[in-house]
Design an enzyme around this catalytic site. Structure first.
Site, mmCIF file in Angstrom:
data_model
loop_
_atom_site.group_PDB
_atom_site.id
_atom_site.type_symbol
_atom_site.label_atom_id
_atom_site.label_comp_id
_atom_site.label_asym_id
_atom_site.label_seq_id
_atom_site.Cartn_x
_atom_site.Cartn_y
_atom_site.Cartn_z
ATOM 1 N N GLU A 90 12.143 -14.474 -4.490
ATOM 2 C CA GLU A 90 12.232 -13.928 -5.839
ATOM 3 C C GLU A 90 13.364 -12.913 -5.960
ATOM 4 O OE1 GLU A 90 8.382 -12.345 -6.970
ATOM 5 O OE2 GLU A 90 7.423 -14.020 -5.937
ATOM 6 N N CYS A 103 17.397 -6.886 -8.122
ATOM 7 C CA CYS A 103 16.548 -6.660 -6.955
ATOM 8 C C CYS A 103 16.532 -7.961 -6.160
ATOM 9 C CB CYS A 103 15.137 -6.298 -7.410
ATOM 10 S SG CYS A 103 13.971 -6.160 -6.045
ATOM 11 N N CYS A 114 1.777 -5.018 4.905
ATOM 12 C CA CYS A 114 1.212 -3.896 4.128
ATOM 13 C C CYS A 114 0.042 -4.423 3.288
ATOM 14 C CB CYS A 114 2.273 -3.278 3.220
ATOM 15 S SG CYS A 114 3.668 -2.599 4.127
ATOM 16 N N CYS A 117 0.474 -5.222 -0.676
ATOM 17 C CA CYS A 117 1.676 -5.946 -1.126
ATOM 18 C C CYS A 117 1.430 -7.446 -1.176
ATOM 19 C CB CYS A 117 2.825 -5.638 -0.168
ATOM 20 S SG CYS A 117 4.372 -6.449 -0.590
ATOM 21 N N GLY A 157 10.409 -9.230 1.746
ATOM 22 C CA GLY A 157 10.952 -9.065 3.094
ATOM 23 C C GLY A 157 11.215 -7.621 3.449
ATOM 24 N N GLU A 158 11.419 -7.392 4.744
ATOM 25 C CA GLU A 158 11.755 -6.063 5.243
ATOM 26 C C GLU A 158 13.226 -6.105 5.672
ATOM 27 O OE1 GLU A 158 10.788 -2.886 5.563
ATOM 28 O OE2 GLU A 158 12.615 -2.647 6.732
ATOM 29 N N SER A 212 9.393 3.627 2.218
ATOM 30 C CA SER A 212 8.074 3.383 1.632
ATOM 31 C C SER A 212 7.068 4.186 2.442
ATOM 32 C CB SER A 212 7.750 1.888 1.698
ATOM 33 O OG SER A 212 8.743 1.177 0.987
ATOM 34 N N LEU A 213 6.716 5.341 1.932
ATOM 35 C CA LEU A 213 5.852 6.253 2.679
ATOM 36 C C LEU A 213 4.378 5.965 2.359
ATOM 37 C CD1 LEU A 213 6.430 8.458 4.725
ATOM 38 C CD2 LEU A 213 6.387 10.126 2.870
ATOM 39 N N ASN A 288 0.786 -1.516 -8.235
ATOM 40 C CA ASN A 288 0.742 -2.719 -9.028
ATOM 41 C C ASN A 288 -0.440 -3.540 -8.498
ATOM 42 O OD1 ASN A 288 1.753 -4.692 -10.818
ATOM 43 N ND2 ASN A 288 2.771 -5.683 -9.121
ATOM 44 N N CYS A 331 7.777 -7.911 -6.868
ATOM 45 C CA CYS A 331 8.084 -9.053 -6.003
ATOM 46 C C CYS A 331 6.930 -9.537 -5.154
ATOM 47 C CB CYS A 331 9.276 -8.745 -5.142
ATOM 48 S SG CYS A 331 10.740 -9.298 -5.966
HETATM 49 N N1 SAH Z 1 9.912 -4.102 2.959
HETATM 50 C C1 SAH Z 1 10.585 -3.082 2.217
HETATM 51 C C2 SAH Z 1 11.121 -3.522 0.864
HETATM 52 C C3 SAH Z 1 10.277 -4.410 -0.021
HETATM 53 S S1 SAH Z 1 9.033 -3.818 -1.075
HETATM 54 C C4 SAH Z 1 9.708 -1.871 2.078
HETATM 55 O O1 SAH Z 1 8.581 -1.910 2.527
HETATM 56 O O2 SAH Z 1 10.178 -0.853 1.581
HETATM 57 C C5 SAH Z 1 9.650 -2.709 -2.250
HETATM 58 C C6 SAH Z 1 8.673 -1.586 -2.538
HETATM 59 O O3 SAH Z 1 7.516 -2.037 -3.262
HETATM 60 C C7 SAH Z 1 8.132 -0.914 -1.279
HETATM 61 O O4 SAH Z 1 8.137 0.481 -1.467
HETATM 62 C C8 SAH Z 1 6.727 -1.454 -1.228
HETATM 63 O O5 SAH Z 1 5.884 -0.656 -0.440
HETATM 64 C C9 SAH Z 1 6.363 -1.478 -2.692
HETATM 65 N N2 SAH Z 1 5.195 -2.276 -3.033
HETATM 66 C C10 SAH Z 1 4.722 -3.392 -2.437
HETATM 67 N N3 SAH Z 1 3.605 -3.821 -3.052
HETATM 68 C C11 SAH Z 1 3.367 -2.962 -4.051
HETATM 69 C C12 SAH Z 1 2.345 -2.868 -5.040
HETATM 70 N N4 SAH Z 1 1.361 -3.750 -5.096
HETATM 71 N N5 SAH Z 1 2.436 -1.852 -5.930
HETATM 72 C C13 SAH Z 1 3.440 -0.945 -5.870
HETATM 73 N N6 SAH Z 1 4.420 -0.974 -4.966
HETATM 74 C C14 SAH Z 1 4.373 -1.962 -4.054
#
Ligand code: SAH
Length: 341
Positions: A90, A103, A114, A117, A157-158, A212-213, A288, A331
């Site tokens: 995406e 993005c 995670c 996600c 992806g990471e 992403s903390l 989200n 995403c």
């Molecule tokens: N892998 C990378 C980049 C992809 S995700 C990372 O972890 O940073 C982009 C951002 O969206 C990250 O901060 C991730 O933690 C956040 N994210 C993923 N799922 C989410 C959700 N359901 N609601 C809000 N943020 C989310």
């Protein structure tokens, strides 16, 4: 097959010399690839015999639009793209007053797991090439006819789990003869791969690093992000401090607020004490709600309360404006829907 779109101009020169062509072919091809051509037959500056030869030996990454959703609220467009091997990822076009930002995804699927996600839902398939990352930006430009001035690596992806291809992408996208997008307009988001954050700080790029903390301490972080079991909280914070001192760039911390999980006053104070005095920015995002995940977003009052506490520590805090809320633009969700079938 040779993947021309992932090659640096100097590598293209070597390639053309190796097939007995003059070096200047590299510049011609790089210009056409950067203009978004995905087919050698339209590269009419090249002799037709060479075009045939290239089409027999080389590939140009191409993203076909498998699905396209346009937000009626803010014009955000979410794309499900399909590559030639059928892998789907995406990308999202976001329209801001100061320009268009795309993005992009860096992997088909994700290994980080995670718990909130959507990206890991259908497993990890493969890394994307640098050319496939560039192609997401180009495909959006072809589709809309609009210019793109910013990029965020925050899709599926990471990015730091695909380090070499991502670095190659960052260098290619910045090339004056290519898309020429300034690193200052690029953000890379990571879940916190400490050794790779250190590697990135040695590259001294002017990109913005987002971390992403999502938690103020190890205990909570380990519950929602498996990566925290490999890289403890303190080691991540130490790497972030090394990153800011090496690059002088302010880190942006992402914090998705999940009701009852990480959104208490105590959590805000812990985070505040942790980050007070650091060159940083905190981006609060009401989580989200992904139906397979079951987390609930914090209420507006809770979000404001949390932000207020951080501000009392003089931490630069924003609450993320949600774009494309009507099209599930975050995403992972669209790909998840399409792989279920
Ligand atoms: N892998 C990378 C980049 C992809 S995700 C990372 O972890 O940073 C982009 C951002 O969206 C990250 O901060 C991730 O933690 C956040 N994210 C993923 N799922 C989410 C959700 N359901 N609601 C809000 N943020 C989310």
């Amino acid at each position: 097959m040779t993947d021309l779109k992932s090659m640096y101009p100097a590598e293209l020169e070597e390639y053309f010399l190796s097939i007995g062509e003059p070096k200047y072919r590299a510049g011609q091809v790089f210009a056409r690839l950067s203009a978004g051509d995905t087919d050698f037959s339209v590269m009419t500056a090249l002799p037709s015999a060479l075009r045939t030869r290239l089409s027999e030996n080389c590939v140009i990454a191409r993203a076909e639009i498998a699905s396209r959703l346009v937000s009626k609220i803010d014009g955000t467009i979410k794309y499900l793209f399909s590559f030639s091997d059928g892998e789907k990822i995406e990308s999202v076009l976001m329209r801001y007053k100061y320009g268009n930002t795309v993005c992009i995804s860096t992997q088909a699927g994700c290994r980080m797991g995670c718990s909130f996600c959507a990206s890991p839902l259908n497993g990890f398939r493969r890394n994307l090439t640098a050319g496939e990352m560039l192609e997401q930006v180009m495909a959006v430009m072809r589709d809309t006819g609009e210019k793109v001035t910013g990029i965020v690596l925050m899709g599926i992806g990471e990015p730091l789990d695909n380090y070499d291809n991502v670095l190659r992408f960052l260098r290619l996208v910045n090339d004056p003869a290519g898309l020429n997008i300034s690193h200052r307009h690029i953000s890379l988001s990571t879940c916190g791969l400490v050794d790779k954050i250190d590697a990135l700080s040695r590259e001294k790029l002017q990109i913005t690093l987002s971390v992403s903390l999502h938690a103020p301490c190890d205990e909570i972080r380990r519950r929602i992000m498996p990566v925290a079991k490999i890289y403890p909280f303190d080691s991540l914070m130490a790497a972030c401090r090394r990153y800011t001192s090496a690059t002088n760039r302010r880190i942006s911390y992402e914090y998705a607020l999940m009701s009852g999980v990480n959104d208490s006053d105590r959590d805000a104070h812990l985070l505040g004490r942790l980050l007070a005095g650091q060159l940083c920015h905190v981006n609060l995002i009401p989580v989200n709600e992904v139906k397979e995940r079951g987390y609930k977003k914090s209420t507006r009052e809770r979000v404001n309360g949390f932000a207020g506490i951080l501000e009392s520590y003089r931490i630069n805090t924003t609450v993320r404006r949600r774009l494309g809320g009507d099209i599930n633009a975050s995403c992972g969700q669209l790909r998840a829907e399409h792989t279920e079938e």
